[in-house]
Design a protein around this motif. Sequence first.
Motif, short mmCIF file in Angstrom:
data_model
loop_
_atom_site.label_atom_id
_atom_site.label_comp_id
_atom_site.label_asym_id
_atom_site.label_seq_id
_atom_site.Cartn_x
_atom_site.Cartn_y
_atom_site.Cartn_z
N LEU A 37 49.65 -38.04 -33.44
CA LEU A 37 50.44 -39.05 -34.15
C LEU A 37 50.87 -38.36 -35.44
O LEU A 37 50.20 -38.44 -36.46
CB LEU A 37 49.62 -40.31 -34.42
CG LEU A 37 50.32 -41.42 -35.23
CD1 LEU A 37 51.50 -42.00 -34.48
CD2 LEU A 37 49.34 -42.52 -35.61
N VAL A 55 40.56 -45.52 -36.27
CA VAL A 55 41.10 -46.87 -36.09
C VAL A 55 41.17 -47.20 -34.59
O VAL A 55 41.94 -46.59 -33.86
CB VAL A 55 42.51 -46.99 -36.72
CG1 VAL A 55 43.02 -48.42 -36.61
CG2 VAL A 55 42.49 -46.54 -38.18
N MET A 72 40.64 -55.38 -31.43
CA MET A 72 41.07 -54.56 -32.56
C MET A 72 41.52 -55.46 -33.70
O MET A 72 41.72 -56.65 -33.53
CB MET A 72 42.23 -53.64 -32.14
CG MET A 72 43.44 -54.38 -31.58
SD MET A 72 44.74 -53.28 -30.95
CE MET A 72 45.59 -52.84 -32.47
N THR A 129 42.49 -43.85 -32.86
CA THR A 129 43.26 -42.92 -33.68
C THR A 129 42.35 -42.34 -34.76
O THR A 129 41.63 -43.08 -35.43
CB THR A 129 44.48 -43.62 -34.31
OG1 THR A 129 45.30 -44.10 -33.26
CG2 THR A 129 45.28 -42.67 -35.18
N ASN A 149 42.69 -46.95 -27.03
CA ASN A 149 42.64 -45.63 -27.66
C ASN A 149 42.06 -45.72 -29.07
O ASN A 149 41.92 -46.81 -29.64
CB ASN A 149 44.03 -44.96 -27.66
CG ASN A 149 45.06 -45.73 -28.46
OD1 ASN A 149 44.78 -46.27 -29.53
ND2 ASN A 149 46.28 -45.79 -27.93
N TYR A 156 42.42 -40.21 -38.19
CA TYR A 156 43.22 -39.65 -39.29
C TYR A 156 42.45 -38.50 -39.91
O TYR A 156 41.23 -38.62 -40.12
CB TYR A 156 43.52 -40.72 -40.34
CG TYR A 156 44.48 -41.78 -39.85
CD1 TYR A 156 45.84 -41.66 -40.11
CD2 TYR A 156 44.04 -42.88 -39.13
CE1 TYR A 156 46.74 -42.62 -39.64
CE2 TYR A 156 44.93 -43.84 -38.65
CZ TYR A 156 46.28 -43.69 -38.92
OH TYR A 156 47.16 -44.64 -38.46
N GLN A 173 52.30 -51.62 -41.90
CA GLN A 173 51.10 -52.21 -41.30
C GLN A 173 50.30 -51.11 -40.62
O GLN A 173 50.83 -50.04 -40.32
CB GLN A 173 51.51 -53.27 -40.28
CG GLN A 173 52.14 -54.49 -40.94
CD GLN A 173 52.73 -55.47 -39.94
OE1 GLN A 173 52.60 -55.29 -38.74
NE2 GLN A 173 53.38 -56.48 -40.44
N THR A 174 49.03 -51.39 -40.35
CA THR A 174 48.18 -50.35 -39.74
C THR A 174 48.51 -50.12 -38.27
O THR A 174 48.30 -49.03 -37.76
CB THR A 174 46.70 -50.75 -39.85
OG1 THR A 174 46.53 -52.05 -39.26
CG2 THR A 174 46.25 -50.81 -41.30
N THR A 175 49.00 -51.19 -37.59
CA THR A 175 49.30 -51.06 -36.17
C THR A 175 50.68 -51.60 -35.88
O THR A 175 51.20 -52.43 -36.62
CB THR A 175 48.28 -51.85 -35.31
OG1 THR A 175 48.33 -53.23 -35.71
CG2 THR A 175 46.87 -51.33 -35.49
N GLU A 221 49.12 -50.40 -31.32
CA GLU A 221 48.21 -49.29 -31.63
C GLU A 221 48.61 -48.72 -32.99
O GLU A 221 49.58 -49.16 -33.59
CB GLU A 221 48.26 -48.22 -30.54
CG GLU A 221 49.62 -47.58 -30.38
CD GLU A 221 49.64 -46.47 -29.33
OE1 GLU A 221 48.80 -46.47 -28.42
OE2 GLU A 221 50.53 -45.60 -29.43
N SER A 222 47.85 -47.72 -33.45
CA SER A 222 48.06 -47.19 -34.79
C SER A 222 49.47 -46.64 -34.99
O SER A 222 50.03 -46.00 -34.11
CB SER A 222 47.06 -46.07 -35.08
OG SER A 222 45.79 -46.61 -35.24
N VAL A 223 49.99 -46.89 -36.17
CA VAL A 223 51.22 -46.25 -36.63
C VAL A 223 50.90 -45.66 -38.00
O VAL A 223 49.89 -46.01 -38.61
CB VAL A 223 52.40 -47.25 -36.74
CG1 VAL A 223 52.85 -47.69 -35.37
CG2 VAL A 223 52.02 -48.45 -37.59
N THR A 224 51.77 -44.77 -38.48
CA THR A 224 51.44 -44.13 -39.76
C THR A 224 52.70 -43.91 -40.59
O THR A 224 53.81 -44.24 -40.17
CB THR A 224 50.65 -42.83 -39.50
OG1 THR A 224 50.14 -42.33 -40.72
CG2 THR A 224 51.51 -41.76 -38.85
N ALA A 251 42.13 -49.18 -31.16
CA ALA A 251 43.11 -50.09 -30.57
C ALA A 251 42.57 -50.48 -29.19
O ALA A 251 41.41 -50.20 -28.88
CB ALA A 251 44.47 -49.42 -30.47
N GLY A 287 44.45 -55.60 -36.72
CA GLY A 287 45.72 -54.99 -37.12
C GLY A 287 46.67 -56.05 -37.60
O GLY A 287 46.27 -57.22 -37.75
N PHE A 288 47.92 -55.69 -37.85
CA PHE A 288 48.98 -56.58 -38.30
C PHE A 288 48.77 -57.01 -39.75
O PHE A 288 49.67 -56.94 -40.56
CB PHE A 288 49.12 -57.80 -37.37
CG PHE A 288 50.03 -58.86 -37.88
CD1 PHE A 288 51.39 -58.62 -38.04
CD2 PHE A 288 49.54 -60.11 -38.24
CE1 PHE A 288 52.23 -59.60 -38.53
CE2 PHE A 288 50.39 -61.09 -38.73
CZ PHE A 288 51.73 -60.84 -38.87
#
Lengths: 248, 330
Positions: free
Chosen positions: A13, A53, A151, A60, A58, A62, B268-270, B245-248, A55, A153-154
Amino acid sequence: MSNRNIVASMKPLGDSAIIVQLGEGISPTIHELVSNLSTLVNNHKFEGFIESVPAYNNLTIYYNPVVVHHSQKNKVAGHASLTSFQKVSAFMEVLVQQIGTNLALEKRVVTIPVLYGDEFGPDLEYVAQYHGLSAEEVIQLHSGAEYLVYMIGFAPGFPFMGGLSEQIATPRKKTPLLAIAPGSVGIAGKQTGVYPLETPGGWQIIGRTPLDLFLPAISPPTLLQAGDIIRFTPISPEEYYHYKEMKQ
Amino acid sequence: MTVNVLQPGLLTTIQDLGRYGSQKYGVIVSGAMDSYSLRVANLLVGNAEGEGALEITLFGTTLQFDKDSLLAITGGDLQATIDGEKAPMWRPILIRKGSILRFKSAINGCRAYVAFAGGIIVPPIMESKSTYLRAGIGGLQGRALRKGDTFECGEMSALNQSFAQQVEEMTEHATWSVNFSALINLQQVQTIRVLKGTEFTRFDQDSQQTLFSEPYTLSTQADRMGYRLEGPALSLADTFELLSESVTYGTIQIPPNGQPIILMADRQTTGGYPKIGQIISADLSSLAQLQPTSTIHFKEVSLEEAENELLKKERLLDELKMGIQLKRLQ
């Protein structure tokens, strides 16, 4: 489970994170693999590791590619000129093969009190009508189930949960509302969730919890975490305001 | 030292290098959009490179100081003046008690950074001073600066005091400055380097080529959360459902209308939109300096090149750090 070979694929990523893919779709089995790998990597941090992190299927990771590049510890035997991504991939590959030796992590069960309907759950009637149920039946179906938090998120502390009864699964609104109050409990398709902050959103809002989901001053900063089991319990307006008063 | 906010400007926030470690709780990273400029600004006044500093957007910020102090301005050129005189950038400046620092408007770049010797005193939340606007935490009471706000800066160290004296002898600002052009690009037409995204191959052939051959324009919907671009629409070969899922920072995602969105510092984190590309870390600071209506050409690079570019800039920063230290000890 410890004997089987887990197949994971590693994809970058960008140049500072790696996604370890542990399966497809949504299932509690894959979720267990993801949360196990998350625990493993947090107990065996490599030099340059920043955070993990989870999901649905999967994890992730960092990392700081500059630190990984310069790290002597992260050297992979026989490979002098690997990229940082390759080094982290090799490290994660080893951890993936250790999944299964520490399965069955203890699950936290969190009960969330909800005042259903009326002004705090303006879409309860719509959801009931959509399925030809009474409002009372929707409340029973929603509060009668257990939900797994796959998970977060958002928004901070926003849970992506599985386990909603098909009988009350309802499409989201065509036009999202600009502001949904914190604590709102909603349904969108086969998902149910709770809004921690005032945010725009298109979910069908059926109730509200008096609990705070985002607690920035404490650690961890959220009421819910990936892997938690959630139960909703209906409360009366009196109980709702009692909870609110207790918080002050 | 107390800093008085006479005019907040369009959007001025306290930022550092971001709030890491809590993305699994849905807590976004935030931090400086142009992290190279923030790091250099801090180094110039003797701070740790990740200290909190001001991020000033496009125009309008006016500050007043109640003591003599050292500060440095980096990033985009927002035509800063001190008591009406042009304020030099990319070097330490001695500021006088009662002086007024004013940012008129951007003539180059989009965001300026101001670091103060001793740093900005605000309580770190989850180990970061970065402002997280939507959650209302970090920075100054979790929000952008307002007219009438005041905030405190740390005491100057003995080293900084002697350095301030040295700067004073150089007529209020250092006669040397940092050459930033190898770190960030302030042009408004830029080539930004990109890695293929995780769903790159799910896009149709045309879209895969278009991303790297056609220019895109930064729309006016461009903020700390994301940059919406305008240009040829990009589409998937076949529709499919992608789970969140994760984004960056720097993820290029394609929503159903086909117009790319680049995720920025307050992402946002995802996310659940397909990711066609990922901007390399070494180019994020330059990206952060683009103004709405500027033009972006995407160029594909390999992961190895992306890592090498990052290492190259890190070496430049190391040299810079040593150079500044030598100047300070003179």
